[in-house]
Design an enzyme around this catalytic site. Structure first.
Site, short mmCIF file in Angstrom:
data_model
loop_
_atom_site.label_atom_id
_atom_site.label_comp_id
_atom_site.label_asym_id
_atom_site.label_seq_id
_atom_site.Cartn_x
_atom_site.Cartn_y
_atom_site.Cartn_z
N ASP A 1 0.85 -1.19 0.00
CA ASP A 1 0.00 0.00 0.00
C ASP A 1 0.89 1.25 0.00
O ASP A 1 1.81 1.34 -0.81
CB ASP A 1 -0.97 -0.08 1.19
CG ASP A 1 -2.08 0.95 1.15
OD1 ASP A 1 -3.14 0.64 0.57
OD2 ASP A 1 -1.89 2.06 1.68
N ASP B 1 -7.86 -6.95 -5.42
CA ASP B 1 -7.74 -5.64 -4.76
C ASP B 1 -8.47 -4.61 -5.62
O ASP B 1 -8.18 -4.47 -6.80
CB ASP B 1 -6.25 -5.30 -4.64
CG ASP B 1 -5.97 -4.07 -3.80
OD1 ASP B 1 -6.82 -3.16 -3.75
OD2 ASP B 1 -4.89 -4.01 -3.18
N HIS C 1 -6.78 -7.06 -1.13
CA HIS C 1 -5.74 -6.09 -0.78
C HIS C 1 -4.81 -6.61 0.30
O HIS C 1 -3.59 -6.46 0.20
CB HIS C 1 -6.41 -4.78 -0.33
CG HIS C 1 -5.45 -3.71 0.04
ND1 HIS C 1 -4.59 -3.15 -0.87
CD2 HIS C 1 -5.21 -3.08 1.24
CE1 HIS C 1 -3.86 -2.22 -0.26
NE2 HIS C 1 -4.20 -2.18 1.01
#
Length: 304
Positions: free
Chosen positions: A112, A248, A276
């Site tokens: 991320d 994701d 994710h």
């Protein structure tokens, strides 16, 4: 072995670094050997890496910071901390270079926002980075083929964004709800992800991360992301493992395609059913892959 917040705190008390003016930066530093630095994103914290850290610590030195405003680090107001990508990269430099004195042989594991932060560090200090493990992240601008998700837009740009992110805790709760795709996140694990973000004040970093997403020139972190993506070619020969949750809704195939375009020699493992939080969905398969990748690419240090 438990998998929740209380068990994590008990097994991993961690350490604190004073960034100045009493601002506390929390991090894990466990094991010995080649240093593996794990950089989390938003709205997670070092808890995301708990299983990978425990699996690697017997053979490696595992370092996992909590960004300011996240996890067990301090959660200051805007008057005490500038919540930008530049600050995040500088904090990581302070930890790794100034405090821990790690001058070479680093492995970065990024997820991320950790991609921009970790590769931001790497772009400034390429000689210190020996290996890269990339998990559903970016270190470049939004691919042209990828529309900006409406849910992020609502949390970033609308007048209701603070109410959504900091009032209703919609960003943390929503990511925990949809971040795993193979199976629902167990209640004790979800509680661990949410635990640091339990009040309006403690969710400031979550909101500022979303607001700091650079979409166009003039956004505060746009130029830094441009610098990072322009320096990615420095790592063309650096061993890289890319492990990707294909379901994701943000870091999807468009981002994966961009990583592969830039790094055609990378080892790529897409997980068709994962979301994710790919380490939650596919930890049993992914963690051995990371261990095998590290073993196959040992850090070579100069002698004498």
């Amino acid at each position: 072995m438990g998998d929740g917040y209380a068990e994590f705190l008990e097994r991993h008390p961690g350490r604190d670094l004073d960034l100045g003016a009493g601002l506390r930066y929390h991090y894990l530093d466990e094991g010995e050997g080649e240093p593996v630095v794990m950089v989390h994103g938003n709205p997670s914290w070092s808890f995301y890496y708990r299983k990978l850290a425990e699996a690697l610590a017997p053979d490696y030195r595992v370092i996992v910071p909590d960004h300011v405003g996240c996890g067990r680090s301090d959660k200051p107001g805007d008057d005490r901390y500038d919540y930008t990508l530049e600050s995040r990269v500088r904090d990581l430099e302070t930890l790794l270079l100034d405090h821990l004195k790690l001058d070479s042989g680093l492995t970065l594991v990024v997820h991320d926002w950790g991609g921009a932060i970790g590769l931001g560090f790497a772009a400034r200090h390429p000689e210190r980075v020996a290996r890269l493990v990339v998990l559903n992240t970016a270190a470049f601008h939004l691919p042209r083929s990828k529309p900006f998700p409406w849910a992020l837009w609502a949390c970033r740009n609308t007048p209701l964004s603070a109410w959504l992110v900091r009032g209703l805790n919609a960003f943390c709760r929503g990511t925990a709800a949809i971040g795993c795709k193979r199976h629902a996140m167990p209640p004790e694990v979800r509680a661990g992800y949410l635990a640091p973000y339990d009040t309006w004040a403690n969710r400031l970093a979550v909101h500022r991360f979303v607001q700091d997403i650079p979409l166009r020139p003039g956004d505060r972190s746009y130029d830094l992301v441009t610098f990072i993506q322009d320096r990615l070619a420095l790592f063309a020969e650096t061993p890289m493992l890319i492990a990707w949750g294909m379901r994701d809704f943000v870091f999807d195939r468009h981002f994966l395609d961009e990583w592969v375009r830039r790094f055609p020699n990378a080892v790529v493992h897409p997980f068709a059913g994962a979301g994710h939080y790919v380490l939650e969905d596919e930890g049993e398969r992914l963690i051995p892959l990371v261990r095998a990748f590290l073993a196959a690419h040992p850090v070579l240090r100069a002698v004498g």
